[in-house]
Design a protein around this motif. Sequence first.
Motif, short mmCIF file in Angstrom:
data_model
loop_
_atom_site.label_atom_id
_atom_site.label_comp_id
_atom_site.label_asym_id
_atom_site.label_seq_id
_atom_site.Cartn_x
_atom_site.Cartn_y
_atom_site.Cartn_z
N SER A 290 0.87 -1.29 0.00
CA SER A 290 -0.13 0.17 0.13
C SER A 290 0.84 1.48 0.02
O SER A 290 0.30 2.32 -0.36
N LEU A 291 2.24 1.19 0.36
CA LEU A 291 3.06 2.35 0.36
C LEU A 291 3.52 2.70 -0.99
O LEU A 291 4.24 3.66 -1.25
N LEU A 292 3.05 2.04 -2.06
CA LEU A 292 3.84 2.10 -3.43
C LEU A 292 2.50 3.12 -4.20
O LEU A 292 2.43 3.07 -5.32
N ASP A 293 1.87 4.08 -3.53
CA ASP A 293 0.94 4.95 -3.91
C ASP A 293 1.64 6.13 -4.28
O ASP A 293 1.94 7.10 -3.43
N THR A 294 1.78 6.50 -5.71
CA THR A 294 2.17 7.75 -5.98
C THR A 294 1.23 8.84 -5.73
O THR A 294 1.71 10.07 -5.61
N LYS A 295 -0.03 8.83 -5.50
CA LYS A 295 -0.91 9.84 -4.85
C LYS A 295 -1.00 10.17 -3.56
O LYS A 295 -1.73 11.09 -3.40
N ASP A 296 -0.02 9.58 -2.63
CA ASP A 296 -0.28 9.72 -1.16
C ASP A 296 0.25 11.04 -0.71
O ASP A 296 0.01 11.53 0.25
N GLN A 489 -15.80 -11.91 1.55
CA GLN A 489 -14.48 -12.18 1.06
C GLN A 489 -13.42 -11.22 1.53
O GLN A 489 -13.84 -10.05 2.15
N ILE A 490 -12.24 -11.58 1.52
CA ILE A 490 -10.91 -10.39 1.98
C ILE A 490 -10.66 -9.51 0.86
O ILE A 490 -10.71 -9.81 -0.25
N LYS A 491 -10.58 -8.31 1.38
CA LYS A 491 -10.14 -7.34 0.53
C LYS A 491 -9.06 -6.50 1.20
O LYS A 491 -8.79 -6.56 2.58
N LEU A 492 -7.90 -6.01 0.39
CA LEU A 492 -6.88 -5.40 0.98
C LEU A 492 -6.48 -4.01 0.13
O LEU A 492 -7.12 -3.70 -1.00
N TRP A 493 -6.05 -3.09 0.95
CA TRP A 493 -5.56 -2.00 0.46
C TRP A 493 -4.31 -2.05 0.03
O TRP A 493 -3.35 -2.30 0.88
N ALA A 494 -4.03 -1.96 -1.44
CA ALA A 494 -2.75 -2.51 -1.80
C ALA A 494 -2.68 -2.17 -3.24
O ALA A 494 -3.48 -1.37 -3.82
N TRP A 495 -1.31 -2.22 -3.81
CA TRP A 495 -0.99 -1.91 -5.15
C TRP A 495 -1.99 -2.95 -6.00
O TRP A 495 -2.11 -4.29 -5.94
N LYS A 496 -2.48 -2.22 -6.99
CA LYS A 496 -3.70 -2.77 -7.46
C LYS A 496 -3.16 -3.99 -8.58
O LYS A 496 -4.08 -4.77 -8.96
N GLY A 497 -1.95 -3.97 -9.25
CA GLY A 497 -1.38 -4.89 -9.92
C GLY A 497 -1.40 -4.50 -11.28
O GLY A 497 -1.84 -3.36 -11.75
N PRO A 498 -0.73 -5.35 -12.25
CA PRO A 498 -0.40 -5.09 -13.55
C PRO A 498 -1.38 -5.14 -14.48
O PRO A 498 -1.27 -4.37 -15.44
N PHE A 499 -2.70 -5.38 -14.33
CA PHE A 499 -3.71 -5.24 -15.02
C PHE A 499 -4.20 -3.97 -15.09
O PHE A 499 -5.09 -3.49 -16.02
N ASP A 507 2.04 4.64 -17.62
CA ASP A 507 0.89 4.54 -16.66
C ASP A 507 1.23 3.80 -15.44
O ASP A 507 2.57 3.03 -15.41
N VAL A 508 0.67 3.95 -14.48
CA VAL A 508 0.93 3.45 -13.10
C VAL A 508 -0.43 2.81 -12.61
O VAL A 508 -1.33 3.06 -12.93
N ALA A 509 -0.18 1.63 -11.70
CA ALA A 509 -1.39 0.99 -11.27
C ALA A 509 -2.13 1.64 -10.14
O ALA A 509 -3.15 1.49 -9.77
N GLY A 510 -1.21 2.34 -9.24
CA GLY A 510 -1.61 2.94 -8.09
C GLY A 510 -2.23 1.99 -7.08
O GLY A 510 -2.15 0.68 -7.19
N VAL A 511 -2.82 2.60 -6.03
CA VAL A 511 -3.13 1.80 -4.57
C VAL A 511 -4.67 2.01 -4.63
O VAL A 511 -5.18 2.97 -4.73
#
Length: 724
Positions: A290-296, A489-499, A507-511
């Motif tokens: 979740s720390l890989l968020d360029t907008k934080d 189900q479980i959800k995560l606040w995380a890097w969203k992934g390559p898709f 482009d960036v995936a973001g969090v």
Amino acid sequence: MIRKSTLFLIFSAAACGILQGQHSVARLWNERLLDGIRTDLARPTVHARNLFHTSVAMYDAWAVYSPNAEPYLLGKTVHGFTCGLKPFPAPSDTKAAQDEAVSFAAYRVLKHRFENSPGKENFYKEIDFLMDSLGYDKSNTSANYFCGPAEMGNYIARCVIAYGLQDGANEAGEYANLYYEPVNPPLYVAAPGNPDFVDLNRWQPLGFAQFIDQSGNIFENRIPPFVSPEWGRVLPFSLKEPEANVYQRDGHDYWVYHDPGPPPYFDTTKTGGPSEEYKWNHSVVAIWSSLLDTKDGEMIDISPASIGNIQEYPTTLEKYHDFYNLFEGGDPGIGYDNNPKTGLPYVPQLVHRADYYRVLAEFWADGPNSETPPGHWFTILNYVNDQTSLEKRWRGEGPVLDNLEWDVKTYFALGGAMHDVAVTVWGIKGWYDSARPVTAIRGMAEYGQSSDPNLPSYHPGGIPLVPGYVELIGPGDPLQGPNGENIGQIKLWAWKGPFYIPDPEHDVAGVGWIRAAGWWPYQRPTFVSPPFAGYVSGHSTYSRAAAEVLTAITGDPYFPGGMGQFFCKQNQFLVFEDGPSQDLTLQWATYRDAADQCSLSRIYGGIHPPMDDMPGRFLGMEIGPEALEFAEQYFHKDPLPTDVAVFSLFPNPTLSCIQIEYPYEGALPVSIFMMDGRQVASLELNFADNRAFLDLSNLHSGVYFIVSEEANGQRRFSRKVIRL
């Protein structure tokens, strides 16, 4: 886009104004070897071995013409393999002979080792050009070393190649596994979840539509096998058999040197105990993504004023919780008040936190188009060697060594350390066979949550809930699915992934909130995780062992000038996605700071949890100094005493005590020296019936000289002793 391996070379050369003609031939051949690794298959074990064996060939080709040094393999028996050597004519020009022998030895080894490389065509052209530019006749394949240094180099290469064909690496079988089999079926990462796993404590193969390794090679096999799970059986450099545990699984041996014991195991039947440490460790990986968020907008100082200088490392799993900052990332390093070389404070460098963590993940990943972790540290060594402020004095003392002597010795020592890391770490990986975070995080999420039995989806094997980071999908949640099928189900606040990255160059995936079933490491979708078990981290072990070697050989824990640097250009450095959003420069005060940074990078990249990292650091602290001390025994010829016929000691090597036979009665003064000349003990031996016993149990493993001198300085005896 400029790839990072190229950028590092551009940076180091440009910063120092180095011209190729100022480098030794050993440096030139090492650079060619690194180029070969970058275009070969990305196999850290194989290339640690290539770096070591090529370094052995170059060192022996130099040492055979040195009046003061001993070869390692040439004229010796190593692990039962003999490379004979008969007396030969001395060259008229020692320096020219060394250059020529080093070049032929390196050339022949590289031709052999990269004959099946996918980059063979261009690599062969590169090394042929170097031989031509040095003025050597590469068509001379004679190994009759009586004729001259070219033939000596060819002979040394033949010995190294023959040694490698029987060292347990299965080189003749293209390094294929002989008996290891995974217990888990493949995880097809592009599909959600991990529904088919058998055991979350064991490694799981990954399945791809297309697998591309860290060097950019495309594989027909879309389920890459475990790389080198049996590597613990490969003959080491300085590792000793008493340091190894030999385990059996399915009737086959697994050699484990410096055995750290098992990681904490996952248990689906209860909460508490080691299973909770397993869950916490892998949760750190998910939360740090979740720390890989360029907008934080978070800005941090990444200069040595704030980064590095760790005072203490955790020795228990419980202490990991205080060492690794769960929500902010990083470790408890306190930084430095001043640069000890300039006396001035380090200048702060404020950058976006997400840029820094993403750059770390990619810089230390060594891919694509890179030289694997052991090769990366050779690149760093070459960068250090190019700094004009470096004085090439061994361990920072004694005379300044010429470039060739410095290079062959440093490559030999570092190569031996990197090889022993590969043997140790992959022996551990093969035996303990532990899961990667992508297996563990998705697998725990399949069970549900383990925090509250009163909430939905409770299971003792589930992932712990962490408000704001790991939560349940409830009704009305955007992730509930068209028919609410994802509720509970479980959800995560995380890097969203390559898709979420249509174009990695822009482009960036973001969090954001994602289903845990779709969690990805911060990697390319065609790679995801290295194809081998996690425990222990190879990056952590390679890096710490290398840092220990560089610290010792330079005699200084600090980079020359008090700081090493690597520049990352805005929107050009990152490969997995666009970035960084601003120029930034990685900076390290010490080699150990760089190693510590590398260790953390694997958590940000989603590749290792802390429980893989810290044991690797401790292993590196052992392996690096051990390999260096072992290498140093060859840098000084063992002086033969004048009384060889009447002096003996055994057993040698020894675990503790040796018996000395010498025609003397009474007390005799004896001194014990390390290979670098430092005295570690002075004592008296009491001889009775021409026999005395010397207890070495209080000394660390290593190589020592036992010396006895008369009062007038006349030497009675001097012998080399190996303490296991």
